[in-house]
Structure formats: structure tokens, C-alpha cells
Design a protein around this motif. Structure first.
Motif, short mmCIF file in Angstrom:
data_model
loop_
_atom_site.label_atom_id
_atom_site.label_comp_id
_atom_site.label_asym_id
_atom_site.label_seq_id
_atom_site.Cartn_x
_atom_site.Cartn_y
_atom_site.Cartn_z
N LEU A 127 4.99 6.64 6.28
CA LEU A 127 6.50 6.62 5.99
C LEU A 127 6.66 5.58 4.79
O LEU A 127 7.71 5.92 3.90
CB LEU A 127 7.21 6.04 7.10
CG LEU A 127 6.97 7.04 8.72
CD1 LEU A 127 7.66 6.27 9.54
CD2 LEU A 127 7.70 8.29 8.08
N PHE A 128 5.96 4.51 4.76
CA PHE A 128 6.29 3.51 3.54
C PHE A 128 5.80 4.34 2.23
O PHE A 128 6.63 4.20 1.24
CB PHE A 128 5.26 2.48 3.65
CG PHE A 128 4.88 1.69 2.33
CD1 PHE A 128 6.02 1.15 1.51
CD2 PHE A 128 3.80 1.76 1.84
CE1 PHE A 128 5.78 0.34 0.40
CE2 PHE A 128 3.35 1.09 0.45
CZ PHE A 128 4.37 0.48 -0.09
N ARG A 129 4.81 4.91 2.16
CA ARG A 129 4.22 6.04 0.91
C ARG A 129 5.42 6.81 0.57
O ARG A 129 5.74 7.13 -0.52
CB ARG A 129 2.91 6.55 1.39
CG ARG A 129 2.32 7.35 0.14
CD ARG A 129 1.25 8.21 0.78
NE ARG A 129 1.75 9.11 1.73
CZ ARG A 129 0.97 10.11 2.40
NH1 ARG A 129 -0.05 9.68 2.68
NH2 ARG A 129 1.48 11.12 3.21
N GLY A 130 6.01 7.55 1.43
CA GLY A 130 6.88 8.46 1.09
C GLY A 130 8.40 7.93 0.92
O GLY A 130 9.29 8.40 0.29
N SER A 131 8.84 6.64 1.27
CA SER A 131 9.98 5.96 1.13
C SER A 131 10.43 5.41 -0.05
O SER A 131 11.23 5.05 -0.63
CB SER A 131 10.13 4.83 2.22
OG SER A 131 9.34 3.92 1.83
N ASP A 132 9.08 5.31 -0.94
CA ASP A 132 9.37 4.50 -2.06
C ASP A 132 8.17 5.09 -3.00
O ASP A 132 7.07 4.43 -3.11
CB ASP A 132 9.06 3.00 -2.11
CG ASP A 132 9.57 2.38 -3.47
OD1 ASP A 132 9.37 3.01 -4.58
OD2 ASP A 132 9.86 1.34 -3.43
N SER A 133 8.36 6.10 -3.88
CA SER A 133 7.21 6.97 -4.44
C SER A 133 6.92 5.96 -5.81
O SER A 133 5.60 6.04 -6.39
CB SER A 133 7.76 8.23 -5.26
OG SER A 133 8.97 8.05 -6.01
N GLY A 134 7.66 5.13 -6.19
CA GLY A 134 7.62 4.33 -7.35
C GLY A 134 6.63 3.15 -7.14
O GLY A 134 5.50 3.17 -7.85
N ILE A 135 6.50 2.40 -6.01
CA ILE A 135 5.63 1.41 -5.77
C ILE A 135 4.59 2.36 -5.19
O ILE A 135 3.42 1.66 -5.47
CB ILE A 135 6.24 0.39 -4.70
CG1 ILE A 135 5.34 -0.75 -4.65
CG2 ILE A 135 6.31 1.13 -3.26
CD1 ILE A 135 5.23 -1.84 -5.66
N SER A 136 4.45 3.24 -4.68
CA SER A 136 3.41 3.80 -4.11
C SER A 136 2.39 4.25 -5.35
O SER A 136 1.40 4.13 -5.39
CB SER A 136 3.88 5.28 -3.20
OG SER A 136 4.27 4.86 -2.11
N ARG A 137 3.03 4.89 -6.49
CA ARG A 137 2.41 5.07 -7.62
C ARG A 137 1.85 3.90 -8.09
O ARG A 137 0.64 4.19 -8.89
CB ARG A 137 3.43 5.99 -8.62
CG ARG A 137 2.99 6.70 -9.61
CD ARG A 137 3.75 7.41 -10.63
NE ARG A 137 4.28 8.36 -10.03
CZ ARG A 137 5.67 8.49 -9.57
NH1 ARG A 137 6.47 7.40 -10.04
NH2 ARG A 137 6.22 9.32 -8.77
#
Length: 221
Positions: free
Chosen positions: A91-101
């Protein structure tokens, strides 16, 4: 929020946006300040340079440490522990694509900043490892190597939304967050040899923080 905090929030938001798009090295302080509509000198004044802005981005937008602390204080069994942490990270990965990238870039490329990212996500990995080890000892999980189970699990959880290289062969619409959690968990639980039903400890933590971050961003913009 005071005027100073408004400016700092804009700088950190701008840095995350640009670093996610261009990478750390290709993003300049001048570009960050232009995006944030902030005076060029303020990055040095508030943060002491681009490297410390990067750390501020990580501290602002990675809630994994706090999620791990909250979950670590609960008396979770191995199944609840693995399922709940996988759910939180997906859910974290999908909630903020910028920080995940940004996390993906630094982890894959092994840059001088990789250790900074690892420091902020390692509590979750250690907690997952503990649950895997406990579950294998109790007979609920069945796998050969704890290290390899971790490698496969983290690959699925952390990088499962990195679709760019696969787009030409993907024909289905990417699933919504709930189905992503279900699909990743089915893969992970099968991989560690668990044959029962998934079990979670309470409601998701990270989406609440994502909503709070969005509200703060809107109020600070």
C-alpha cells in the motif's frame, strides 16, 4: 503551519518530485528552488545542501520505520506479521509513486545514498525476517533458506510495481491496491510454503499516513 514550515515543505515536495523524475545527480538545487518557488539560498539555510534535502525527503515520505515500530509492539503471530507487513509495504508503494521510484533507483544502482535508504527501510525487513524465522520454526512456513526467502519476498513486495520494462507484454489493467495486496500475498505465502488463509492485524496503517501527507501538502502548497 508557520511560514518557515511552508517553505520547507515546498522544498521537500519539489525535491521528491524532481529526484523521482530525474534522479539525484541530475537534479540541481536551482531546479528544486524553482519548483518550490523558494529563494536559492534557502536550501543551504535550512538543509545545508542537496544531500541533506535528500535525507529530509526520505524522513518525510517513508513511514516504514514508524509502521514497523507500531507493528513490532503488537503480539503478532508469524502469519499475521508477514501478511500485515506485506500489506503495509504494498500500500505504501502504491500511495506514493515518487518516493517508491527514488527507493528503487537508489537500491538498484547501489549509490552513495543507498545506505541512507536502507537505514529507513531496514526495520521492516528485520521484522519480516523475524516472522519468517519464527514461522518456519513453528512449522507454519516451509522453505529451504531464510536468506533466499527474504530475497524473493522483498523482490515481490518492493519492486512489484516497477512495470516500465514490461509494458510491451502486459495486456491486463493493473489491479487496484486491494487486489495488488491479494495477488502479492498469494505469491508470497505460496513461496514460503504456507497453505492457510491470510490474516492481518487491524486496519492498514500506511494509507492513513498517506491521506495525512496529502492533506498537509494541500495545506502547505
Amino acid at each position: 503551519m508557520g511560514k518557515e514550515e511552508h517553505v520547507k515543505t515546498r522544498i521537500v515536495k519539489a525535491a521528491k518530485k524532481l529526484m523521482a523524475e530525474k534522479g539525484f545527480e541530475s537534479t540541481t538545487v536551482r531546479e528544486i528552488c524553482a519548483e518550490a518557488d523558494a529563494n536559492l539560498s534557502l536550501v543551504s539555510y535550512y538543509y545545508g545542501g542537496k544531500e541533506h534535502v535528500f535525507e529530509a525527503v526520505l524522513d518525510t515520505f517513508i513511514p516504514i520505520v514508524e509502521a514497523s515500530r507500531i507493528l513490532g509492539e503488537r503480539n503478532l503471530d508469524p502469519v499475521e506479521g508477514v501478511c500485515t507487513l506485506v500489506r503495509e509495504i504494498v500500500l505504501f508503494r502504491g500511495s506514493d509513486s515518487g518516493i517508491s521510484r527514488i527507493i528503487h533507483q537508489e537500491m538498484v544502482r547501489q549509490t552513495p545514498r543507498t545506505a541512507l535508504v536502507q537505514k529507513r527501510i531496514m526495520p521492516a525487513w528485520k521484522l519480516i525476517r523475524e516472522f519468517l524465522d519464527e514461522g518456519r520454526k513453528s512449522g507454519e512456513f516451509h522453505f529451504r533458506s531464510l536468506d533466499m526467502a527474504m530475497v524473493q519476498l522483498l523482490g515481490s513486495v518492493l519492486f512489484g510495481d516497477n512495470r516500465s520494462g514490461l509494458v510491451p507484454i502486459m495486456v491486463e489493467k493493473f489491479p487496484d491496491p486491494d487486489n495488488q495486496v491479494s495477488d502479492v500475498l498469494a505469491f508470497v505465502l505460496g513461496g514460503i510454503g504456507y497453505r492457510g488463509e491470510a490474516r492481518f492485524a487491524g486496519e492498514p496503517i500506511i494509507p492513513q499516513w498517506a491521506r495525512m501527507a496529502n492533506e498537509e501538502s494541500e495545506n502547505g502548497s
